[in-house]
Design a protein around this motif. Structure first.
Motif, mmCIF file in Angstrom:
data_model
loop_
_atom_site.group_PDB
_atom_site.id
_atom_site.type_symbol
_atom_site.label_atom_id
_atom_site.label_comp_id
_atom_site.label_asym_id
_atom_site.label_seq_id
_atom_site.Cartn_x
_atom_site.Cartn_y
_atom_site.Cartn_z
ATOM 1 N N GLU A 93 17.401 45.886 82.151
ATOM 2 C CA GLU A 93 16.023 46.373 82.119
ATOM 3 C C GLU A 93 15.836 47.549 83.063
ATOM 4 N N ALA A 94 16.463 47.485 84.249
ATOM 5 C CA ALA A 94 16.334 48.569 85.223
ATOM 6 C C ALA A 94 16.984 49.857 84.724
ATOM 7 N N ASP A 95 18.060 49.723 83.922
ATOM 8 C CA ASP A 95 18.812 50.901 83.456
ATOM 9 C C ASP A 95 18.408 51.339 82.046
ATOM 10 N N GLU A 96 17.363 50.703 81.483
ATOM 11 C CA GLU A 96 17.069 50.928 80.062
ATOM 12 C C GLU A 96 16.722 52.384 79.749
ATOM 13 N N HIS A 97 16.200 53.124 80.727
ATOM 14 C CA HIS A 97 15.834 54.522 80.492
ATOM 15 C C HIS A 97 17.036 55.458 80.551
ATOM 16 N N ILE A 98 18.205 54.919 80.936
ATOM 17 C CA ILE A 98 19.418 55.743 81.057
ATOM 18 C C ILE A 98 20.334 55.437 79.863
ATOM 19 N N THR A 99 20.585 56.428 79.034
ATOM 20 C CA THR A 99 21.449 56.224 77.873
ATOM 21 C C THR A 99 22.913 56.294 78.284
ATOM 22 N N LYS A 134 36.685 52.057 56.558
ATOM 23 C CA LYS A 134 37.757 52.894 57.100
ATOM 24 C C LYS A 134 37.188 54.130 57.792
ATOM 25 N N ASP A 135 37.954 54.620 58.766
ATOM 26 C CA ASP A 135 37.665 55.881 59.450
ATOM 27 C C ASP A 135 36.267 55.919 60.063
ATOM 28 N N LEU A 136 35.910 54.856 60.762
ATOM 29 C CA LEU A 136 34.613 54.841 61.427
ATOM 30 C C LEU A 136 34.616 55.794 62.618
ATOM 31 N N PRO A 137 33.565 56.578 62.797
ATOM 32 C CA PRO A 137 33.496 57.469 63.955
ATOM 33 C C PRO A 137 33.175 56.665 65.214
ATOM 34 N N PRO A 138 33.436 57.211 66.388
ATOM 35 C CA PRO A 138 33.079 56.518 67.631
ATOM 36 C C PRO A 138 31.576 56.593 67.871
ATOM 37 N N ILE A 139 31.121 55.837 68.860
ATOM 38 C CA ILE A 139 29.730 55.910 69.277
ATOM 39 C C ILE A 139 29.691 56.225 70.772
ATOM 40 N N THR A 140 28.506 56.553 71.252
ATOM 41 C CA THR A 140 28.305 56.738 72.690
ATOM 42 C C THR A 140 27.674 55.461 73.231
ATOM 43 N N GLY A 141 28.332 54.837 74.209
ATOM 44 C CA GLY A 141 27.791 53.582 74.702
ATOM 45 C C GLY A 141 28.525 53.052 75.913
ATOM 46 N N HIS A 231 17.528 44.267 74.914
ATOM 47 C CA HIS A 231 17.419 45.329 75.912
ATOM 48 C C HIS A 231 18.657 46.231 75.936
ATOM 49 N N ILE A 232 19.834 45.651 75.700
ATOM 50 C CA ILE A 232 21.044 46.495 75.648
ATOM 51 C C ILE A 232 20.989 47.419 74.440
ATOM 52 N N VAL A 233 20.575 46.891 73.297
ATOM 53 C CA VAL A 233 20.471 47.721 72.090
ATOM 54 C C VAL A 233 19.443 48.835 72.316
ATOM 55 N N ALA A 234 18.316 48.507 72.963
ATOM 56 C CA ALA A 234 17.299 49.530 73.251
ATOM 57 C C ALA A 234 17.863 50.609 74.172
ATOM 58 N N ARG A 235 18.644 50.204 75.168
ATOM 59 C CA ARG A 235 19.254 51.176 76.101
ATOM 60 C C ARG A 235 20.190 52.123 75.364
ATOM 61 N N HIS A 236 20.816 51.633 74.289
ATOM 62 C CA HIS A 236 21.725 52.470 73.499
ATOM 63 C C HIS A 236 20.977 53.247 72.412
ATOM 64 N N ARG A 237 19.637 53.185 72.434
ATOM 65 C CA ARG A 237 18.793 53.855 71.438
ATOM 66 C C ARG A 237 19.138 53.381 70.027
ATOM 67 N N MET A 255 22.364 48.256 64.905
ATOM 68 C CA MET A 255 22.641 49.630 64.471
ATOM 69 C C MET A 255 22.666 50.528 65.707
ATOM 70 N N LEU A 256 23.714 51.343 65.813
ATOM 71 C CA LEU A 256 23.903 52.193 66.993
ATOM 72 C C LEU A 256 24.175 53.640 66.568
ATOM 73 N N PRO A 257 23.656 54.631 67.303
ATOM 74 C CA PRO A 257 23.890 56.035 66.941
ATOM 75 C C PRO A 257 25.363 56.406 67.072
#
Length: 264
Positions: A93-99, A134-141, A231-237, A255-257
């Protein structure tokens, strides 16, 4: 000369403030403290009761002493899990604003989590079936946080799924995330069991909310697992979606960007 008997005008200022959100937050904090107190008091009361018993007649009964010590260990572990998850929730919760900004592979995380929990699934006659595009791209997380997300979801699927059924893990591409419209990756965890009534679904991610309180506690649940997931999913937008049919199947989809090098 000025008229000393003339009355000066009197001015008044009225300030109106909407305190609805403040009151709501105060109520949330109050409820949270009450829930934490209750969740800690129950195992603590059990421990104190068994200590008193062991100091009395049970001290001369090795079989009863061993049984009571086993229960005490279980209650102590329950308290430890609750404290660990409270600390995790507080940090997220404290880090939720930091992606998070690490570039990671979701399918590798799912493979590791499935391997970790496969023994528990096999103990109930369950099979974990994974279907990965197949061939899934990476995510930022954050790999550690997402591991926690999928451990919580898969653990719930095992706990609340029917014996001798399959748990399906689907991983693939999604064109547009609901809130942001950006392309992403989805991970769905689906089990077969009692399901979740439709009216219960909106409250699933509330802290300490349980659909079946007795069953959750008997399985060692703290009531915080899905709140941590949210909250973790929200932090990852990202986006969390739940679908369920009573006495049929239940799916939790995260679902993650996707990783976008232009954002770095």
């Amino acid at each position: 000369m000025p008229d000393l008997n003339a009355k000066s005008p009197v001015w008044a200022m009225i300030v109106l403030s909407d305190v609805t959100s403040t009151r709501r937050m105060e109520q949330v904090r109050s409820d949270f403290v009450a829930n934490v107190s209750h969740e800690l008091r129950s195992p603590l009361s059990a421990l104190l009761g068994f200590i008193e018993t062991l100091q009395g007649p049970a001290s001369s009964d090795p079989e009863a002493s061993a049984r009571f010590l086993s229960i005490m260990e279980s209650e102590a572990q329950r308290m430890a899990r609750l404290i660990d998850e409270l600390l995790t929730l507080s940090k997220v919760e404290a880090d939720e604003h930091i992606t998070p900004d690490d570039v990671i592979s979701v399918d590798q995380i799912i493979s590791d989590v499935a391997g970790l929990l496969s023994v528990r699934a096999m103990a109930k006659g369950m099979k974990l079936r994974t279907l990965v595009e197949k061939d899934l791209p990476p995510i930022t997380g954050d790999a550690d946080e997402l591991t926690q997300v999928f451990q919580n979801l898969l653990s719930n699927a095992i706990n609340y799924g029917s014996e001798d059924t399959d748990i399906r893990l689907d991983i693939g591409l999604v064109e547009n995330l609901p809130e942001t419209g950006v392309p992403g990756i989805f991970v769905s965890v689906t089990n077969h069991g009692e399901g979740i009534p439709a009216q219960e679904i909106p409250r699933l991610t509330e802290r300490f909310y349980r659909v079946d309180k007795g069953r959750s506690r008997s399985m060692g649940g703290t009531g915080l697992g899905l709140a941590i997931v949210k909250h973790i999913v929200a932090r990852h937008r990202g986006h969390l979606e739940v679908k369920s049919e009573v006495h049929k199947e239940t799916s939790f989809t995260v679902m993650l960007p996707r990783f976008d090098e232009n954002i770095l």
